[in-house]
Design a protein around this motif. Structure first.
Motif, mmCIF file in Angstrom:
data_model
loop_
_atom_site.group_PDB
_atom_site.id
_atom_site.type_symbol
_atom_site.label_atom_id
_atom_site.label_comp_id
_atom_site.label_asym_id
_atom_site.label_seq_id
_atom_site.Cartn_x
_atom_site.Cartn_y
_atom_site.Cartn_z
ATOM 1 N N THR A 57 0.836 -1.078 0.057
ATOM 2 C CA THR A 57 -0.067 -0.032 -0.050
ATOM 3 C C THR A 57 0.777 1.238 -0.073
ATOM 4 O OG1 THR A 57 -0.269 -0.089 2.446
ATOM 5 C CG2 THR A 57 -1.908 -1.299 1.176
ATOM 6 N N THR A 58 0.446 2.303 -0.742
ATOM 7 C CA THR A 58 1.183 3.465 -0.711
ATOM 8 C C THR A 58 0.243 4.626 -0.229
ATOM 9 O OG1 THR A 58 0.123 4.088 -2.849
ATOM 10 C CG2 THR A 58 2.387 3.017 -2.653
ATOM 11 N N ALA A 59 0.806 5.550 0.426
ATOM 12 C CA ALA A 59 0.021 6.663 1.241
ATOM 13 C C ALA A 59 -0.827 7.285 -0.020
ATOM 14 C CB ALA A 59 0.896 7.492 1.574
ATOM 15 N N ALA A 60 -1.991 7.585 0.515
ATOM 16 C CA ALA A 60 -2.991 8.448 -0.450
ATOM 17 C C ALA A 60 -3.848 9.091 0.374
ATOM 18 C CB ALA A 60 -3.912 7.307 -1.294
ATOM 19 N N VAL A 61 -4.196 10.282 0.233
ATOM 20 C CA VAL A 61 -4.606 11.282 1.059
ATOM 21 C C VAL A 61 -5.803 12.028 0.230
ATOM 22 C CG1 VAL A 61 -2.812 12.051 2.352
ATOM 23 C CG2 VAL A 61 -3.310 12.986 0.280
ATOM 24 N N GLN A 62 -6.819 12.736 0.874
ATOM 25 C CA GLN A 62 -7.859 13.189 0.249
ATOM 26 C C GLN A 62 -7.254 14.583 -0.013
ATOM 27 O OE1 GLN A 62 -10.509 11.095 -0.485
ATOM 28 N NE2 GLN A 62 -11.868 12.776 0.383
ATOM 29 N N LYS A 63 -7.525 15.028 -1.224
ATOM 30 C CA LYS A 63 -6.921 16.452 -1.688
ATOM 31 C C LYS A 63 -8.035 17.070 -2.290
ATOM 32 C CE LYS A 63 -3.339 18.504 -4.187
ATOM 33 N NZ LYS A 63 -2.311 18.314 -5.205
ATOM 34 N N LYS A 64 -8.116 18.421 -1.965
ATOM 35 C CA LYS A 64 -9.062 19.309 -2.819
ATOM 36 C C LYS A 64 -8.475 19.666 -4.106
ATOM 37 C CE LYS A 64 -12.080 21.736 -0.586
ATOM 38 N NZ LYS A 64 -12.901 22.822 0.213
ATOM 39 N N VAL A 65 -8.890 19.605 -5.182
ATOM 40 C CA VAL A 65 -8.320 19.888 -6.487
ATOM 41 C C VAL A 65 -9.103 20.590 -7.009
ATOM 42 C CG1 VAL A 65 -7.160 17.668 -6.873
ATOM 43 C CG2 VAL A 65 -9.530 17.871 -7.390
ATOM 44 N N LEU A 66 -8.662 21.664 -7.964
ATOM 45 C CA LEU A 66 -9.490 22.733 -8.836
ATOM 46 C C LEU A 66 -9.302 22.323 -10.277
ATOM 47 C CD1 LEU A 66 -7.595 25.943 -7.352
ATOM 48 C CD2 LEU A 66 -9.757 25.204 -6.764
ATOM 49 N N LEU A 67 -10.491 22.148 -10.686
ATOM 50 C CA LEU A 67 -11.069 21.644 -12.163
ATOM 51 C C LEU A 67 -11.511 22.933 -12.955
ATOM 52 C CD1 LEU A 67 -12.751 18.368 -10.913
ATOM 53 C CD2 LEU A 67 -10.183 18.699 -11.657
ATOM 54 N N SER A 68 -10.585 23.071 -14.026
ATOM 55 C CA SER A 68 -11.125 24.252 -14.926
ATOM 56 C C SER A 68 -11.567 23.750 -15.970
ATOM 57 C CB SER A 68 -9.836 25.263 -15.183
ATOM 58 O OG SER A 68 -9.255 25.450 -13.931
ATOM 59 N N TRP A 69 -12.799 24.338 -16.521
ATOM 60 C CA TRP A 69 -13.229 24.159 -17.720
ATOM 61 C C TRP A 69 -13.863 25.440 -18.648
ATOM 62 C CZ3 TRP A 69 -15.982 23.483 -13.591
ATOM 63 C CH2 TRP A 69 -17.344 23.941 -13.581
ATOM 64 N N TRP A 70 -14.107 25.337 -19.962
ATOM 65 C CA TRP A 70 -14.640 26.409 -20.624
ATOM 66 C C TRP A 70 -15.998 26.220 -20.792
ATOM 67 C CZ3 TRP A 70 -13.005 31.163 -21.882
ATOM 68 C CH2 TRP A 70 -13.788 31.813 -22.962
#
Length: 181
Positions: free
Chosen positions: A45-58
């Motif tokens: 297992t590798t470390a995975a975290v919850q992350k808030k990402v920014l998604l851009s679209w036109w």
């Protein structure tokens, strides 16, 4: 040698061959206690975290940005895959495409600045303009760069082959710099 012993030898050879074939294809695994080939579960297992990402679209002649929480793996290729998948889901929700596009593979090799993204089908419709295609690519590249993935170029693929389009040449990697301001 009588007929029964011949049939027994043939059946034994068939069973032995089937077991060998199954072992070679990985259908079952033999792990003997004196071998050290097994791996403990905590090592895999590798470390995975919850992350808030920014998604851009036109959409509708303006840029939209939405934040979303995704599981962010430690591996950059897996993180790229999760990010592109979340971005495509957002596009599908917002633009209501007839058939959604899914990401098959996303890869960002270590030491390389080119991200490779393979989709299950062409993400562009036949009626899409060049401007719409460039804006789609800009949204993808902004989403990737805004979330800390360091790549300078993106290679778009369909079914692991270069994306073929009549208007835009995607046979080579494209820079992540915005094309239209």
């Amino acid at each position: 040698m009588n007929i029964i012993s011949r049939i027994s030898i043939v059946i034994f050879c068939i069973i032995l061959g089937a077991l060998f074939c199954a072992y070679q294809n990985g259908w079952f695994i033999i792990c003997l206690p004196f071998t050290q080939s097994h791996v403990e579960a905590h090592e895999v297992t590798t470390a995975a975290v919850q992350k808030k990402v920014l998604l851009s679209w036109w959409h509708n002649a303006s840029w939209h940005i939405e934040s979303s929480e995704i599981v962010w793996p430690a591996d950059t290729s897996c993180a790229l895959y999760a990010l592109v998948k979340a971005w495509l889901v957002l596009l599908d929700e917002e633009q209501e495409n007839a058939k959604p596009v899914a990401v098959q593979t996303a890869m960002l090799p270590s030491g390389s600045t080119t991200a490779y993204i393979s989709f299950d089908r062409n993400p562009f419709g036949k009626q899409d303009s060049v401007y719409a295609k460039l804006r789609w690519f800009d949204g993808l590249s902004k989403s990737i760069t805004n979330n800390g993935l360091s790549c300078t170029h993106i290679q778009l693929l369909v079914q692991h082959k270069p994306l073929l389009d009549v208007h835009v040449d995607f046979s080579r990697p494209w820079p992540v710099a915005s094309f239209i301001e």
